[in-house]
Design an enzyme around this catalytic site. Structure first.
Site, PDB file in Angstrom:
ATOM      1  N   ARG A 187      -6.713  12.914   0.672  1.00 39.57           N
ATOM      2  CA  ARG A 187      -5.653  13.343   1.600  1.00 39.57           C
ATOM      3  C   ARG A 187      -4.301  12.740   1.241  1.00 39.57           C
ATOM      4  O   ARG A 187      -3.274  13.259   1.646  1.00 39.57           O
ATOM      5  CB  ARG A 187      -6.028  13.038   3.046  1.00 39.57           C
ATOM      6  CG  ARG A 187      -6.032  11.576   3.357  1.00 39.57           C
ATOM      7  CD  ARG A 187      -6.270  11.328   4.830  1.00 39.57           C
ATOM      8  NE  ARG A 187      -7.652  11.577   5.205  1.00 39.57           N
ATOM      9  CZ  ARG A 187      -8.215  11.049   6.294  1.00 39.57           C
ATOM     10  NH1 ARG A 187      -7.509  10.280   7.104  1.00 39.57           N
ATOM     11  NH2 ARG A 187      -9.470  11.279   6.589  1.00 39.57           N
ATOM     12  N   HIS A 222       0.977   6.242   1.884  1.00 39.75           N
ATOM     13  CA  HIS A 222       1.699   7.211   2.712  1.00 39.75           C
ATOM     14  C   HIS A 222       2.956   7.757   2.059  1.00 39.75           C
ATOM     15  O   HIS A 222       3.553   8.703   2.574  1.00 39.75           O
ATOM     16  CB  HIS A 222       1.927   6.628   4.109  1.00 39.75           C
ATOM     17  CG  HIS A 222       0.602   6.415   4.787  1.00 39.75           C
ATOM     18  ND1 HIS A 222      -0.258   7.460   5.055  1.00 39.75           N
ATOM     19  CD2 HIS A 222      -0.052   5.283   5.148  1.00 39.75           C
ATOM     20  CE1 HIS A 222      -1.366   6.981   5.588  1.00 39.75           C
ATOM     21  NE2 HIS A 222      -1.266   5.666   5.652  1.00 39.75           N
ATOM     22  N   ASN A 271       0.857  -1.192   0.000  1.00 35.91           N
ATOM     23  CA  ASN A 271       0.000   0.000   0.000  1.00 35.91           C
ATOM     24  C   ASN A 271       0.895   1.244   0.000  1.00 35.91           C
ATOM     25  O   ASN A 271       1.715   1.433   0.908  1.00 35.91           O
ATOM     26  CB  ASN A 271      -0.899  -0.042   1.247  1.00 35.91           C
ATOM     27  CG  ASN A 271      -1.853   1.140   1.312  1.00 35.91           C
ATOM     28  OD1 ASN A 271      -1.452   2.275   1.078  1.00 35.91           O
ATOM     29  ND2 ASN A 271      -3.095   0.889   1.641  1.00 35.91           N
ATOM     30  N   GLU A 273      -8.541   0.667  -3.133  1.00 35.44           N
ATOM     31  CA  GLU A 273      -9.404   0.730  -1.945  1.00 35.44           C
ATOM     32  C   GLU A 273     -10.323   1.919  -2.105  1.00 35.44           C
ATOM     33  O   GLU A 273      -9.875   3.017  -2.455  1.00 35.44           O
ATOM     34  CB  GLU A 273      -8.557   0.919  -0.684  1.00 35.44           C
ATOM     35  CG  GLU A 273      -7.866  -0.328  -0.239  1.00 35.44           C
ATOM     36  CD  GLU A 273      -7.054  -0.075   1.017  1.00 35.44           C
ATOM     37  OE1 GLU A 273      -7.211   0.985   1.649  1.00 35.44           O
ATOM     38  OE2 GLU A 273      -6.242  -0.929   1.347  1.00 35.44           O
ATOM     39  N   GLU A 290     -11.353  -9.069   3.132  1.00 35.37           N
ATOM     40  CA  GLU A 290     -10.071  -8.728   3.755  1.00 35.37           C
ATOM     41  C   GLU A 290     -10.343  -8.515   5.232  1.00 35.37           C
ATOM     42  O   GLU A 290     -11.174  -7.682   5.610  1.00 35.37           O
ATOM     43  CB  GLU A 290      -9.463  -7.469   3.127  1.00 35.37           C
ATOM     44  CG  GLU A 290      -8.153  -7.104   3.814  1.00 35.37           C
ATOM     45  CD  GLU A 290      -7.266  -6.156   3.015  1.00 35.37           C
ATOM     46  OE1 GLU A 290      -7.351  -6.175   1.774  1.00 35.37           O
ATOM     47  OE2 GLU A 290      -6.506  -5.409   3.639  1.00 35.37           O
ATOM     48  N   HIS A 344      -5.501   3.693  -1.755  1.00 40.71           N
ATOM     49  CA  HIS A 344      -6.829   4.103  -1.277  1.00 40.71           C
ATOM     50  C   HIS A 344      -7.107   5.534  -1.748  1.00 40.71           C
ATOM     51  O   HIS A 344      -6.471   6.476  -1.293  1.00 40.71           O
ATOM     52  CB  HIS A 344      -6.831   4.027   0.262  1.00 40.71           C
ATOM     53  CG  HIS A 344      -8.167   4.303   0.890  1.00 40.71           C
ATOM     54  ND1 HIS A 344      -8.378   4.184   2.248  1.00 40.71           N
ATOM     55  CD2 HIS A 344      -9.362   4.679   0.377  1.00 40.71           C
ATOM     56  CE1 HIS A 344      -9.631   4.487   2.528  1.00 40.71           C
ATOM     57  NE2 HIS A 344     -10.247   4.793   1.408  1.00 40.71           N
ATOM     58  N   THR A 371      -8.520   3.896   8.429  1.00 42.40           N
ATOM     59  CA  THR A 371      -9.749   3.089   8.422  1.00 42.40           C
ATOM     60  C   THR A 371      -9.893   2.382   9.765  1.00 42.40           C
ATOM     61  O   THR A 371      -9.134   1.473  10.077  1.00 42.40           O
ATOM     62  CB  THR A 371      -9.698   2.062   7.266  1.00 42.40           C
ATOM     63  OG1 THR A 371      -9.248   2.744   6.098  1.00 42.40           O
ATOM     64  CG2 THR A 371     -11.050   1.467   7.010  1.00 42.40           C
ATOM     65  N   HIS A 408      -3.888  -4.232   7.680  1.00 39.17           N
ATOM     66  CA  HIS A 408      -4.004  -3.065   8.557  1.00 39.17           C
ATOM     67  C   HIS A 408      -3.114  -3.218   9.781  1.00 39.17           C
ATOM     68  O   HIS A 408      -3.340  -4.091  10.620  1.00 39.17           O
ATOM     69  CB  HIS A 408      -5.434  -2.766   9.009  1.00 39.17           C
ATOM     70  CG  HIS A 408      -5.587  -1.303   9.363  1.00 39.17           C
ATOM     71  ND1 HIS A 408      -6.055  -0.366   8.478  1.00 39.17           N
ATOM     72  CD2 HIS A 408      -5.249  -0.638  10.473  1.00 39.17           C
ATOM     73  CE1 HIS A 408      -6.029   0.824   9.045  1.00 39.17           C
ATOM     74  NE2 HIS A 408      -5.544   0.689  10.260  1.00 39.17           N
ATOM     75  N   ARG A 454      -9.204   8.337  -1.264  1.00 40.90           N
ATOM     76  CA  ARG A 454     -10.213   8.797  -0.307  1.00 40.90           C
ATOM     77  C   ARG A 454     -11.022   9.954  -0.876  1.00 40.90           C
ATOM     78  O   ARG A 454     -10.540  10.697  -1.729  1.00 40.90           O
ATOM     79  CB  ARG A 454      -9.524   9.275   0.987  1.00 40.90           C
ATOM     80  CG  ARG A 454      -9.161   8.145   1.924  1.00 40.90           C
ATOM     81  CD  ARG A 454      -8.557   8.697   3.210  1.00 40.90           C
ATOM     82  NE  ARG A 454      -8.459   7.650   4.194  1.00 40.90           N
ATOM     83  CZ  ARG A 454      -9.384   7.395   5.124  1.00 40.90           C
ATOM     84  NH1 ARG A 454     -10.463   8.144   5.213  1.00 40.90           N
ATOM     85  NH2 ARG A 454      -9.225   6.411   5.982  1.00 40.90           N
TER      86      ARG A 454
HETATM   87  N1  PXP Z   1      -6.054  -2.997   3.989  1.00 45.53           N
HETATM   88  C1  PXP Z   1      -7.009  -2.049   4.033  1.00 45.53           C
HETATM   89  C2  PXP Z   1      -8.383  -2.405   3.559  1.00 45.53           C
HETATM   90  C3  PXP Z   1      -6.717  -0.734   4.464  1.00 45.53           C
HETATM   91  O1  PXP Z   1      -7.688   0.192   4.497  1.00 45.53           O
HETATM   92  C4  PXP Z   1      -5.401  -0.431   4.824  1.00 45.53           C
HETATM   93  C5  PXP Z   1      -5.053   0.960   5.239  1.00 45.53           C
HETATM   94  O2  PXP Z   1      -5.288   1.829   4.190  1.00 45.53           O
HETATM   95  C6  PXP Z   1      -4.431  -1.445   4.756  1.00 45.53           C
HETATM   96  C7  PXP Z   1      -4.789  -2.721   4.359  1.00 45.53           C
HETATM   97  C8  PXP Z   1      -2.998  -1.188   5.082  1.00 45.53           C
HETATM   98  O3  PXP Z   1      -2.865  -0.831   6.412  1.00 45.53           O
HETATM   99  P1  PXP Z   1      -1.472  -0.282   6.928  1.00 45.53           P
HETATM  100  O4  PXP Z   1      -1.183   0.964   6.157  1.00 45.53           O
HETATM  101  O5  PXP Z   1      -1.709  -0.063   8.372  1.00 45.53           O
HETATM  102  O6  PXP Z   1      -0.441  -1.347   6.653  1.00 45.53           O
END
Ligand code: PXP
Length: 251
Positions: A52, A13, A10, A73, A154, A46, A104, A193, A48
């Site tokens: 952001r 960030h 992901n 996402e 998930e 993601h 989330t 997550h 949003r």
């Molecule tokens: N899976 C989903 C559905 C999420 O919303 C997120 C966070 O955007 C993640 C995985 C990844 O989480 P993290 O950034 O904490 O590793």
């Protein structure tokens, strides 16, 4: 047991850091290319409502430039549905979204509000997009996901990652039970997550989980040792946990 556990990186960030100054650096698409070389099986982003981190242009460029499958996402809204149908990424993960949340916070309430999700699951699926629902590791939510025709779930690993000691064991057991129930229902099971080097092993060892999506920790760790190294280490920890678990089962 499927031996290869897919890693979805992901890149949200990377965009968070870029957006802090509003320019183009660091570019999440460059991070996605690097993730591919470091052993990611897919890229997760993601988009949003408030943009952001990931922006519309990032999704366009990821779809154009990236060789790996993109997992978008998204909240179940008409705006996001139109964007998904325009780009037709490999996969879409429906997530709950609150404007004021930092991240989330919990899974979708599929059991409580499934009529809302039905048209989104159907229209994404009809477009050939693999749909997953981000849910807490709860039997009711899994049953509801199955009932509305989602092929993939998930599991939210946040509670497990945040807990310590015996409480973490309880949360791990919830994930294990939910993953087993997903398999019994014929649902493909992912998790994500909050996963880190410390927490990934026991989740990677769950035989019926086939994909982990990991972002924040990897991007944070990249500050210290680079993104390539962080992803390679995560990949190695996942593979080791998987191999060890398979060895124990066959012994
Ligand atoms: N899976 C989903 C559905 C999420 O919303 C997120 C966070 O955007 C993640 C995985 C990844 O989480 P993290 O950034 O904490 O590793």
């Amino acid at each position: 047991m499927r031996r290869h556990l897919r890693l979805g990186v992901n890149i949200d960030h990377v965009a968070t850091v870029r957006n802090a100054r509003g320019g183009r650096h660091p570019d999440p698409v460059r991070a996605a290319r690097l993730a591919a070389q470091a052993g990611a099986d897919g890229i997760t982003a993601h988009l949003r409502e408030d943009r952001r981190h990931i922006a519309d242009d990032d999704i366009e460029r990821l779809m154009r430039d990236l060789q790996l499958p993109l997992n978008l996402e998204m909240a179940a809204t008409d705006e996001m549905l139109a964007i998904a149908l325009k780009h037709t990424p490999h996969a879409a993960c429906l997530v709950p979204e609150k404007r004021t949340e930092v991240t989330t916070e919990g899974g979708l309430d599929v059991a409580g509000g499934h009529n809302h999700l039905v048209p989104y699951v159907k229209r994404l699926g009809d477009a050939g997009i693999r749909v997953s629902l981000f849910i807490d590791p709860d039997r009711r939510q899994l049953d509801a996901a199955k009932a509305i025709g989602a092929p993939v779930v998930e599991l939210h690993a946040g509670a497990y990652c945040e807990a310590h000691g015996a409480a973490r064991d309880v949360e791990l057991s919830r994930l294990e039970k939910a993953a087993a129930h997903a398999a019994a229902l014929g649902l493909e099971c992912h998790a994500g997550h909050g996963l880190s080097f410390e927490t990934v092993g026991p989740v990677a060892a769950i035989a019926t989980v086939v994909e982990l999506n990991i972002g924040h920790f990897l991007v944070g760790e990249a500050i210290f040792g680079g993104l390539d190294q962080a992803i390679r280490r995560m990949r190695a920890l996942m593979d080791k946990a998987r191999a060890d678990a398979a060895g124990e089962r066959s012994a």
